[in-house]
Structures are given as structure tokens and as C-alpha cells.
Design a protein around this motif. Structure first.
Motif, PDB file in Angstrom:
ATOM      1  N   GLY A   1       0.881  -1.164   0.000  1.00  0.00           N
ATOM      2  CA  GLY A   1       0.000   0.000   0.000  1.00  0.00           C
ATOM      3  C   GLY A   1       0.915   1.210   0.000  1.00  0.00           C
ATOM      4  O   GLY A   1       1.413   1.650  -1.021  1.00  0.00           O
ATOM      5  N   GLY A   2       1.208   1.716   1.198  1.00  0.00           N
ATOM      6  CA  GLY A   2       2.162   2.819   1.301  1.00  0.00           C
ATOM      7  C   GLY A   2       3.599   2.371   1.157  1.00  0.00           C
ATOM      8  O   GLY A   2       4.481   3.170   0.858  1.00  0.00           O
ATOM      9  N   GLY A   3       3.862   1.089   1.392  1.00  0.00           N
ATOM     10  CA  GLY A   3       5.196   0.546   1.164  1.00  0.00           C
ATOM     11  C   GLY A   3       6.046   0.336   2.397  1.00  0.00           C
ATOM     12  O   GLY A   3       7.241   0.045   2.278  1.00  0.00           O
ATOM     13  N   GLY A   4       5.473   0.450   3.599  1.00  0.00           N
ATOM     14  CA  GLY A   4       6.265   0.233   4.810  1.00  0.00           C
ATOM     15  C   GLY A   4       6.828  -1.168   4.912  1.00  0.00           C
ATOM     16  O   GLY A   4       8.015  -1.355   5.215  1.00  0.00           O
ATOM     17  N   LEU A   5       5.995  -2.161   4.649  1.00  0.00           N
ATOM     18  CA  LEU A   5       6.454  -3.549   4.704  1.00  0.00           C
ATOM     19  C   LEU A   5       7.481  -3.821   3.614  1.00  0.00           C
ATOM     20  O   LEU A   5       8.546  -4.386   3.867  1.00  0.00           O
TER      21      LEU A   5
ATOM     22  N   ASP B   1      -0.053   2.472  -8.045  1.00  0.00           N
ATOM     23  CA  ASP B   1       0.806   3.642  -7.901  1.00  0.00           C
ATOM     24  C   ASP B   1       2.281   3.277  -7.787  1.00  0.00           C
ATOM     25  O   ASP B   1       3.149   4.010  -8.267  1.00  0.00           O
ATOM     26  N   TRP B   2       2.582   2.136  -7.156  1.00  0.00           N
ATOM     27  CA  TRP B   2       3.982   1.739  -7.056  1.00  0.00           C
ATOM     28  C   TRP B   2       4.562   1.367  -8.416  1.00  0.00           C
ATOM     29  O   TRP B   2       5.671   1.790  -8.765  1.00  0.00           O
TER      30      TRP B   2
ATOM     31  N   ILE C   1       6.968   9.925  -7.437  1.00  0.00           N
ATOM     32  CA  ILE C   1       5.770   9.424  -6.777  1.00  0.00           C
ATOM     33  C   ILE C   1       4.529   9.740  -7.607  1.00  0.00           C
ATOM     34  O   ILE C   1       4.270  10.890  -7.952  1.00  0.00           O
ATOM     35  N   GLU C   2       3.789   8.693  -7.958  1.00  0.00           N
ATOM     36  CA  GLU C   2       2.546   8.822  -8.709  1.00  0.00           C
ATOM     37  C   GLU C   2       1.378   8.451  -7.800  1.00  0.00           C
ATOM     38  O   GLU C   2       1.449   7.474  -7.057  1.00  0.00           O
TER      39      GLU C   2
ATOM     40  N   ILE D   1      -4.615  -2.247   1.360  1.00  0.00           N
ATOM     41  CA  ILE D   1      -3.510  -1.631   0.619  1.00  0.00           C
ATOM     42  C   ILE D   1      -3.994  -0.534  -0.329  1.00  0.00           C
ATOM     43  O   ILE D   1      -3.346  -0.240  -1.332  1.00  0.00           O
ATOM     44  N   LEU D   2      -5.108   0.104   0.014  1.00  0.00           N
ATOM     45  CA  LEU D   2      -5.647   1.187  -0.823  1.00  0.00           C
ATOM     46  C   LEU D   2      -5.165   2.550  -0.328  1.00  0.00           C
ATOM     47  O   LEU D   2      -5.942   3.395   0.087  1.00  0.00           O
ATOM     48  N   THR D   3      -3.868   2.763  -0.362  1.00  0.00           N
ATOM     49  CA  THR D   3      -3.313   4.057   0.010  1.00  0.00           C
ATOM     50  C   THR D   3      -3.261   4.968  -1.220  1.00  0.00           C
ATOM     51  O   THR D   3      -3.196   4.489  -2.351  1.00  0.00           O
ATOM     52  N   PRO D   4      -3.282   6.285  -1.021  1.00  0.00           N
ATOM     53  CA  PRO D   4      -3.310   7.205  -2.164  1.00  0.00           C
ATOM     54  C   PRO D   4      -2.065   7.159  -3.032  1.00  0.00           C
ATOM     55  O   PRO D   4      -2.140   7.290  -4.252  1.00  0.00           O
ATOM     56  N   ALA D   5      -0.891   6.959  -2.406  1.00  0.00           N
ATOM     57  CA  ALA D   5       0.376   7.003  -3.138  1.00  0.00           C
ATOM     58  C   ALA D   5       1.478   6.437  -2.244  1.00  0.00           C
ATOM     59  O   ALA D   5       1.305   6.322  -1.025  1.00  0.00           O
ATOM     60  N   PRO D   6       2.625   6.095  -2.822  1.00  0.00           N
ATOM     61  CA  PRO D   6       3.755   5.686  -1.983  1.00  0.00           C
ATOM     62  C   PRO D   6       4.158   6.820  -1.046  1.00  0.00           C
ATOM     63  O   PRO D   6       3.958   8.001  -1.353  1.00  0.00           O
ATOM     64  N   GLY D   7       4.732   6.471   0.094  1.00  0.00           N
ATOM     65  CA  GLY D   7       5.237   7.484   1.005  1.00  0.00           C
ATOM     66  C   GLY D   7       6.571   8.039   0.523  1.00  0.00           C
ATOM     67  O   GLY D   7       7.251   7.429  -0.303  1.00  0.00           O
ATOM     68  N   GLU D   8       6.947   9.190   1.033  1.00  0.00           N
ATOM     69  CA  GLU D   8       8.215   9.797   0.628  1.00  0.00           C
ATOM     70  C   GLU D   8       9.404   8.942   1.065  1.00  0.00           C
ATOM     71  O   GLU D   8      10.342   8.714   0.289  1.00  0.00           O
TER      72      GLU D   8
END
Length: 329
Positions: free
Chosen positions: A186-190, A217-218, A227-228, A241-248
């Protein structure tokens, strides 16, 4: 541990030491039928069997352990569709801290119940008309609480990365080494935490992410180098995993260490949920089954015939919804 730059493999090692005896060592599973279906040798890390039913307890506990004793009575605030919410609620309970979770009004009931079971307070919001980040910040300011992000935080990333360390050690014990690893993102933490973990112990393993088709988005971000974001209102059964975009932070790690993205359809995810139940005897929620769906339905050609790690990241799915998926077979 303060961060003036991106977290590293050493920081993941420190998180692993910190989490000893606080999280569960989850099994790695295999089945010949899944290998035949994918055209590769699949090793499945069942984080759906983790405490609270997902990997999120790893990052949440690592983050809350960083909060000084004097600040703990004010508690924490988090925003999540469910798995991070449950991880934060459980970690807060273990450390004797109050926790308020900002959750979407359509969050699965099993995840809402999980938060409440650990004493967490819930503030519901509308995904389409309200900002969970704004709500969380407002409540935290009122209470003097600390906001615990779901993925774009160094301590969260390092905590999640302990799953990767554990996976690599289990493969080494079995005399194996992963060529690739696919994890839901989703955001990519894992995913970013696992990539940092593997960089130091299995540097030949290439990490790929799986995400819902139309919410990729990833994949698009890795292709463009920036970042898209996903279009507002894009939906999928993969609520986790429905996050708006990857995190910074996660993108800064991912653009260096990720191999690519695998988009999966809802139908492919349902097939993977059924396969996980039939052959591995585990319950996988939709978002948690995304990587397995990618392996079984649309594995990239470069991975065919290779040894591929799959993370089933969560198993928190409402019983009625799960029964409906199984009955479609």
C-alpha cells in the motif's frame, strides 16, 4: 534512535532485537500445486498468523517503544483501515498507553472489533469526503498525543522489515535462498522494510510489490522515477492496501531497491485466497493475498523457474465475506 537520513539495514537489525519476544515468528509454507500453478518454487511467509492477524504489529510495537515514558500517558493516535489500527491498539495496550484510531466507516467489522478488543477508541471517517490525516492531527493536538503513521515513518519501516530478516533466516536454515520476493504494498512500509532487511542478509534477492489493478501507484512510480498518485475513488476488495500514493520515505527506499510492481485483479485475488485456504490451510484477507495472486496468476517471466518468496501479509477478513469468496469456487 533518531533519524537524520533514511533507515538502513542496521536499523532493521536493531528493531529485531527490540521486538524479541514481543512478536510471533511466523511460518514459511510451501505446496507443490502452488509451484505448478505459478511456474516457480514458491515459499510463502504467513504473516496472517502474526499477532493481531497481520505484520503491522511489528512496526507499531517498534514505533511505540520509542516514545519516552513521560509522554506515554497522553497516548497515541493512528489512522488505518484496520491492520495498522489493530497493531497500534495491541502495542498500546501492552505498553499501558491509550490509543485512538481514525478508521474508515467501511472498514471490515473484524478489524473494528479487533481494535475495540484491545481497548482502542475509534473515530470513523468517510474515505471520499474527509482526510484521515487531518482528523488524526487535530485529535493529537487536542490530547497532546503522538501520531503513529501507518507506513511513512522510519521506526515503522524498520519494524516491518523484521519480517524480512526472519524470512531470510528461515530460508537459510532450509538451505535455500530467494531469487525474488513479492509482497503486497500500500504505502510501502512492509516492502521497503523487507528490502532493507534483505540488502544486508540476502542481497541477491530482488523485491517486487503487488497491488490492485487500477491502483498501481507503485508500478507507475517505479517506472517514472517519481511518486505517482492513484485517482480518487479508485476501489478494490484489497482494502488494506488502498493508500493514495507511496510514502516519501518508502519511495526513496523503493526506487533504489525494488524490481517492479505486479498489478492484480480482484478476481485473481479471490483465486489466491481460495488457493491459500485449500493448499496452505491459511486465511488470507484480500490485500494480504495480493502477492500470492501475482505469483499464481501473472508471475513475471523473469521469475519463472526461480525461487520466489511470497508474503501473505494479513488474514483479517470478515467471516461472511470470506465464506462468500470460498463459495464462488
Amino acid at each position: 534512535m533518531a533519524f537524520d537520513s533514511l533507515p538502513t539495514h542496521s536499523d532493521v537489525l536493531a528493531a529485531a532485537a527490540r521486538l524479541t519476544d514481543l512478536v510471533r515468528k511466523t511460518p514459511v509454507l510451501q505446496h507443490d500445486v502452488l509451484d505448478a500453478m505459478s511456474g516457480a518454487r514458491l515459499f510463502v511467509k504467513a504473516e496472517c498468523l502474526q499477532e493481531t492477524g497481520s505484520f503491522k504489529i511489528r512496526g507499531a510495537t517498534n514505533r511505540l517503544l520509542q516514545i519516552p515514558e513521560a509522554q506515554r500517558p497522553a497516548g497515541v493516535v493512528a489512522f488505518s483501515s484496520g491492520n495498522h489500527a489493530q497493531g497500534v491498539a495491541r502495542a498500546a495496550r501492552l505498553l499501558g498507553m491509550p490509543a485512538l484510531i481514525v478508521m474508515p466507516s467501511d472498514a471490515p467489522a473484524v478489524k473494528v472489533e479487533g481494535v475495540r478488543a484491545d481497548g482502542g477508541e475509534i473515530r470513523f471517517y468517510d474515505r471520499n469526503t474527509e482526510s484521515r490525516e487531518v482528523i488524526a492531527q487535530q485529535i493529537a493536538a487536542e490530547r497532546g498525543a503522538i501520531v503513529v503513521p501507518s507506513f511513512d515513518d522510519p521506526h515503522i519501516i524498520c519494524g516491518q522489515g523484521t519480517a524480512g530478516l526472519e524470512f531470510a533466516a528461515q530460508m537459510e536454515e532450509a538451505g535455500e535462498r530467494l531469487d525474488y520476493l513479492i509482497t503486497p504494498a500500500g504505502g510501502g512500509g512492509l516492502a521497503s522494510g523487507i528490502a532493507l532487511a534483505l540488502e544486508g542478509v540476502s542481497s541477491g534477492t530482488r523485491v517486487w510489490v503487488a497491488e490492485p489493478e487500477g491502483h498501481d501507484d507503485w508500478r507507475r512510480s517505479l517506472a517514472s522515477g517519481r511518486i505517482e498518485a492513484n485517482a480518487p475513488g479508485t476501489r478494490s476488495i484489497c482494502d488494506a492496501i488502498l493508500t493514495p500514493a507511496p510514502g516519501e520515505l518508502t519511495f526513496a527506499i523503493g526506487k533504489r531497491l525494488f524490481g517492479g510492481g505486479v498489478p492484480v485483479t480482484d478476481a485473481q485475488v479471490k483465486d489466491a485466497m481460495r488457493a491459500a485456504f485449500r493448499y496452505l490451510r491459511i486465511v488470507a484477507e484480500p490485500g494480504g493475498a495480493a502477492a500470492l495472486a501475482g505469483a499464481l496468476s501473472c508471475l513475471p517471466e523473469t521469475m519463472k523457474g526461480k525461487t520466489v518468496g511470497i508474503v501473505v501479509s494479513g488474514g483479517n477478513v470478515d467471516a461472511g465475506d470470506y465464506a462468500g469468496v470460498l463459495s464462488e469456487a
